[in-house]
Design a protein around this motif. Structure first.
Motif, PDB file in Angstrom:
ATOM      1  N   ARG A  40       0.826  -1.210   0.000  1.00 36.95           N
ATOM      2  CA  ARG A  40       0.000   0.000   0.000  1.00 36.95           C
ATOM      3  C   ARG A  40       0.862   1.263   0.000  1.00 36.95           C
ATOM      4  O   ARG A  40       1.765   1.411   0.827  1.00 36.95           O
ATOM      5  N   PRO A  41       0.565   2.212  -0.886  1.00 42.70           N
ATOM      6  CA  PRO A  41       1.249   3.510  -0.868  1.00 42.70           C
ATOM      7  C   PRO A  41       0.685   4.373   0.249  1.00 42.70           C
ATOM      8  O   PRO A  41      -0.373   4.067   0.808  1.00 42.70           O
ATOM      9  N   PRO A  42       1.342   5.495   0.556  1.00 33.26           N
ATOM     10  CA  PRO A  42       0.872   6.349   1.653  1.00 33.26           C
ATOM     11  C   PRO A  42      -0.348   7.193   1.310  1.00 33.26           C
ATOM     12  O   PRO A  42      -0.965   7.784   2.195  1.00 33.26           O
ATOM     13  N   ASN A  43      -0.702   7.287   0.015  1.00 33.36           N
ATOM     14  CA  ASN A  43      -1.835   8.121  -0.385  1.00 33.36           C
ATOM     15  C   ASN A  43      -2.410   7.612  -1.699  1.00 33.36           C
ATOM     16  O   ASN A  43      -1.957   6.591  -2.224  1.00 33.36           O
ATOM     17  N   THR A  44      -3.393   8.326  -2.212  1.00 34.21           N
ATOM     18  CA  THR A  44      -4.069   7.921  -3.455  1.00 34.21           C
ATOM     19  C   THR A  44      -3.587   8.709  -4.671  1.00 34.21           C
ATOM     20  O   THR A  44      -4.203   8.652  -5.729  1.00 34.21           O
ATOM     21  N   ASN A  45      -2.488   9.427  -4.547  1.00 31.62           N
ATOM     22  CA  ASN A  45      -2.021  10.276  -5.632  1.00 31.62           C
ATOM     23  C   ASN A  45      -1.502   9.461  -6.817  1.00 31.62           C
ATOM     24  O   ASN A  45      -0.947   8.374  -6.648  1.00 31.62           O
ATOM     25  N   PRO A  46      -1.639  10.004  -8.026  1.00 29.13           N
ATOM     26  CA  PRO A  46      -1.115   9.316  -9.204  1.00 29.13           C
ATOM     27  C   PRO A  46       0.386   9.509  -9.353  1.00 29.13           C
ATOM     28  O   PRO A  46       0.977  10.429  -8.766  1.00 29.13           O
ATOM     29  N   ILE A  47       1.001   8.651 -10.172  1.00 27.14           N
ATOM     30  CA  ILE A  47       2.399   8.817 -10.540  1.00 27.14           C
ATOM     31  C   ILE A  47       2.423   9.577 -11.863  1.00 27.14           C
ATOM     32  O   ILE A  47       1.838   9.134 -12.856  1.00 27.14           O
TER      33      ILE A  47
END
Length: 356
Positions: A40-47
């Motif tokens: 899991r990443p720390p947030n929902t932001n896109p790359i």
């Protein structure tokens, strides 16, 4: 019966929701949603940096991050659960009010349209294997069906992104990477766009059993398999009066062909419905190399058996994917009545809103 909720733009902002999404649960051989094997990443932001190591498994997830591994049988169907809010299942997320009526946004916002794909990478130990680098091969992709992008198909049915694990891969540990590309900011500078494709990616740590080990896959490096000049990275979704699209290209390596029986993963996803079945017309020949290859053209077009499976209990909305022709903040259309609110008839210039 659950009441329907209509979410205004103000309410969405209050919840910190900007149309982003994140892969939260893996649905494997045993069924149900498992979080223990999901990095899991720390947030929902896109790359948005296509050269970043985060393109492989997302921010902070390149060398692990999940507590365990999920066991998957070769030949089984698996699913990836995407959520706008990691705490809320897609089917329970409040509907969004649009000019065409309420629409689901629990998977991703309706402004975020684009293709889907799934990749795999053979590793020694999935618990701590590095995601970025060589060895990735594609086992599934979906672009357009009847002019509708994969993200809208998933969104309208609150569905999992599904694919089948090839039967002919070797047993052992893999990283299994789900990918959504959204094109809300990908329009060209010439029409007021940002030329910014947005990737949402996530990896599951899995152990495959029951594979024959007889298949060979063309592999690529991630990052490296796409750049801003790759066809499909710059694409306008804001100037389609019908809300339908055409001419979107496949990108990346060819989809892996399962040598035992010639099964090809879908190059398109079914339209919003519980399931659609068709026969394979012309499966492509299996790749015969395991060496790194540059981004390849689209694989041979085929018709396949595939389905979109809604999350349990999900409603089946009847809303058609459209582009709003009226601003959601209640501004009048003015002299551009009947035209998109961001068109030159309203703004005096041909440009597109920046969507985050």
């Amino acid at each position: 019966m659950k009441p329907s909720f209509i979410v205004t733009a103000v309410a969405l902002l209050a919840r910190g929701v900007f149309g982003h999404t994140v892969f939260t649960h893996f649905h494997g051989t045993t069924g149900g949603g498992d979080t223990s094997c999901v990095r899991r990443p720390p947030n929902t932001n896109p790359i948005t940096d296509l050269a970043s190591a985060a393109m492989a498994c997302n921010v902070g997830a390149d060398n692990g991050g999940a507590s365990g591994k999920c066991t998957v049988r070769a030949g089984d169907s698996v699913g990836f659960e995407w959520r706008t809010d990691s705490r809320v299942p897609a089917k329970d997320y409040p509907l969004k009010n649009t000019p065409k009526g309420p629409t689901p946004i629990g998977v991703v916002d309706d402004s975020h349209k684009g293709p889907c794909a799934v990749y795999m990478k053979k590793v020694d130990n999935a618990a701590n294997a590095q995601g970025s680098g060589s060895g990735w091969f594609k086992i599934y992709e979906s672009t357009l069906v009847d002019g509708v992008f994969c993200t809208d198909i998933l969104r309208l049915s609150n569905a999992l992104e599904r694919c089948t694990i090839p039967k002919t891969i070797a047993n052992g540990d893999y990283l299994l990477r789900a990918e959504l590309l959204t094109l809300n900011n990908a329009g060209s500078y010439a029409i007021g766009g940002q030329e910014e494709p947005q990737f949402y990616v996530g990896c599951a740590q899995i152990t495959v059993t029951g594979g024959t080990g007889t298949g060979n896959a063309a592999t690529v490096s991630i990052p490296g398999y796409v750049n801003k000049k790759t066809p499909g990275m710059i694409f306008d979704i804001w100037n389609s009066p019908s809300g339908k699209f055409s001419g979107y290209p496949s990108f990346g390596p060819p989809v892996f062909v399962d040598a035992a029986g010639g099964v090809v993963q879908a190059t398109t996803t079914t339209a919003p419905a519980p399931a659609t079945t068709s026969s394979v017309v012309a499966p492509a020949p299996a790749p015969t190399t395991t060496s790194e290859v540059p981004p390849a053209p689209a694989p041979t077009s085929v018709t396949v058996t595939t389905s979109v499976v809604p999350t349990a209990g999900a409603p089946t909305p009847s809303v058609e994917p459209t582009i709003p022709d009226t601003p959601t903040d209640g501004r009048p259309r003015g002299k551009g009545k009947g035209k998109p609110w961001w068109s030159k008839e309203h703004t005096g210039r041909r440009s597109m809103p920046r969507r985050v």
